[in-house]
Design a protein around this motif. Structure first.
Motif, short mmCIF file in Angstrom:
data_model
loop_
_atom_site.label_atom_id
_atom_site.label_comp_id
_atom_site.label_asym_id
_atom_site.label_seq_id
_atom_site.Cartn_x
_atom_site.Cartn_y
_atom_site.Cartn_z
N ASN A 136 -61.79 25.40 12.53
CA ASN A 136 -62.05 25.14 11.10
C ASN A 136 -61.81 23.66 10.82
O ASN A 136 -60.67 23.22 10.63
CB ASN A 136 -61.13 26.01 10.24
N ARG A 137 -62.89 22.90 10.81
CA ARG A 137 -62.79 21.44 10.66
C ARG A 137 -62.26 21.03 9.29
O ARG A 137 -61.81 19.90 9.11
CB ARG A 137 -64.16 20.80 10.86
N ILE B 286 -47.51 14.55 14.10
CA ILE B 286 -48.38 13.67 14.87
C ILE B 286 -49.71 14.36 15.20
O ILE B 286 -50.79 13.78 15.07
CB ILE B 286 -47.67 13.20 16.17
N ALA B 287 -49.62 15.63 15.62
CA ALA B 287 -50.84 16.36 16.00
C ALA B 287 -51.71 16.65 14.79
O ALA B 287 -52.96 16.57 14.85
CB ALA B 287 -50.45 17.67 16.68
N ALA B 288 -51.07 16.96 13.65
CA ALA B 288 -51.85 17.25 12.43
C ALA B 288 -52.63 16.01 11.96
O ALA B 288 -53.78 16.11 11.55
CB ALA B 288 -50.90 17.73 11.33
N ILE B 289 -52.02 14.84 12.08
CA ILE B 289 -52.66 13.60 11.63
C ILE B 289 -53.79 13.20 12.57
O ILE B 289 -54.85 12.71 12.14
CB ILE B 289 -51.62 12.47 11.50
N ASN B 290 -53.58 13.40 13.87
CA ASN B 290 -54.53 12.89 14.86
C ASN B 290 -55.52 13.94 15.38
O ASN B 290 -56.26 13.66 16.34
CB ASN B 290 -53.76 12.33 16.06
N SER B 291 -55.53 15.14 14.78
CA SER B 291 -56.43 16.18 15.26
C SER B 291 -57.84 16.04 14.71
O SER B 291 -58.72 16.84 15.03
CB SER B 291 -55.88 17.57 14.88
N ARG B 292 -58.07 15.08 13.88
CA ARG B 292 -59.40 14.89 13.28
C ARG B 292 -60.40 14.40 14.30
O ARG B 292 -60.08 13.63 15.16
CB ARG B 292 -59.33 13.87 12.14
N ILE C 255 -52.38 23.39 17.22
CA ILE C 255 -52.92 22.63 16.09
C ILE C 255 -54.36 22.18 16.38
O ILE C 255 -55.25 22.28 15.52
CB ILE C 255 -52.02 21.43 15.76
N PHE C 256 -54.61 21.70 17.57
CA PHE C 256 -55.96 21.26 17.92
C PHE C 256 -56.93 22.44 17.97
O PHE C 256 -58.11 22.30 17.63
CB PHE C 256 -55.94 20.52 19.27
N GLU C 257 -56.45 23.62 18.38
CA GLU C 257 -57.29 24.80 18.42
C GLU C 257 -57.66 25.25 17.01
O GLU C 257 -58.83 25.62 16.73
CB GLU C 257 -56.55 25.93 19.16
#
Length: 359
Positions: free
Chosen positions: A271-272, A353-359, A264-266
């Motif tokens: 693509n921001r 959790i990762a989707a919300i905090n990957s910003r 998810i972080f990759e």
């Protein structure tokens, strides 16, 4: 009864009493010690399908160091003594010392620690070669995990702490330490930690609920029975079973959580503008590929430890219902299914959790 007969009886009793005292004194003078020895020669004789070895060894430590001694070793099939000794093999032997003299020697087992150390060295070298500095850090995390179990979890249980509190505390230390060592103090580590905690706690709660529902005692394994009969430990064996289930699934859950978080972080880094929902479903998509093999791995690992018992049931006349309702098999089923469910729940928890905090 005349005086002569009475005197004879008294003499006999005195003789028996003296012999008993001498036997006890002799027994007290005996000393048993375990030492390493090196096999320098072995001869085999077979009599009536019984294999007997005549072994010559050189004692490697203790007061009889460098002494060469010969003894007989019987190879007994289907027992722990079904071991054929060979020249140049290191073994443990028990020496019986009587009046500072060696009176007997008996084989105990083969020395294993040197080969296990070699295997550990191969594992460490390969880990560093293919993993580099991260591989070294993961090895350190592995050592810390072992120390947490031996130096933290076990003393807490022995001292009477709640198994729930002990398991959560030790699992938390293992999870946080491992991720911080491997990935550092980053957002990605934090997401993986939270995802792992979620899946592990879910697995533990399920084990407690269904274990209590079917009245698991935790006293089904032979090792636990030995622990009860040969020690004075006053611990909650049902709680110990639940702790084992929770800690046993920890490694697989950590692996899944870190994999999904990394993906998810990759995706976010390339693509921001990727939305949270797309990141979440990407994590679920990766999780689908992981869950089949990882769940299979868990169940096979648990089944592998129970193979002898499964053979016993299969060659016997027990029905499937009878097998499933035994304490041991029911415990293993709870262990496998709760671990697998915890693993499955880790996927959506970590993805969110990762989707919300990957910003």
């Amino acid at each position: 009864m005349n005086k002569k007969s009475l005197l004879i009886i008294l003499c006999v009793l005195c003789s028996l009493f003296c012999n008993l005292l001498i036997a006890n004194a002799t027994e007290e003078l005996k000393e048993y010690t375990k030492v390493k020895a090196y096999v320098i020669e072995e001869k085999v004789t077979e009599t009536n399908q019984i294999m007997l070895q005549t072994i010559r060894v050189r004692i490697l430590d203790g007061q009889f160091k460098d002494r060469i001694i010969e003894f007989n070793h019987r190879i007994i099939e289907d027992s722990k003594f079904n071991i054929r000794l060979h020249k140049n093999m290191k073994v443990f032997v028990q020496l019986t010392i009587e009046n500072n003299q060696l009176s007997n020697i008996a084989f105990i087992d083969v020395v294993k620690d040197e080969y296990l150390l070699l295997l550990s060295a191969i594992f460490f070298i390969l880990l560093v070669i293919f993993g580099g500095f991260k591989g070294l850090r993961s090895f350190i995390a592995l050592i810390i995990t072992g120390l947490c179990l031996v130096k933290l979890f076990m003393p807490m249980i022995i001292k009477g702490y709640s198994f729930v509190f002990s398991t959560i505390a030790v699992s938390g230390v293992i999870i946080i330490t491992s991720f911080l060592l491997i990935s550092g103090f980053t957002k990605k580590s934090l997401c993986a930690i939270l995802g792992t905690l979620g899946g592990t706690i879910a697995s533990g709660l399920l084990a407690i609920y269904f274990g209590n529902l079917i009245q698991l005692t935790g006293v089904s394994d032979e090792t636990v029975q030995i622990l009860i009969t040969q020690t004075n430990l006053n611990i909650n064996y049902r709680g110990l079973l639940y702790s084992g289930i929770t800690i046993g699934v920890l490694g697989a859950v950590m692996d899944v959580s870190m994999t999904i978080t990394s993906v998810i972080f990759e995706i976010k880094s390339t693509n921001r503008k990727t939305s949270i929902s797309k990141l979440f479903f990407s994590g679920l998509s990766v999780g689908k590929d992981i869950m089949a093999t990882m769940t299979n791995t868990l169940i096979l690992a648990y089944a592998g430890t129970s193979l002898p018992l499964l053979f016993l049931f299969s060659v016997g006349e027990m029905t499937l219902i009878d097998i499933v309702n035994t304490q041991y098999i029911a415990s293993e089923i709870i262990r496998s299914l709760c671990g697998s469910i915890g693993l499955l729940l880790t996927i959506p928890i970590t993805s969110l959790i990762a989707a919300i905090n990957s910003r």
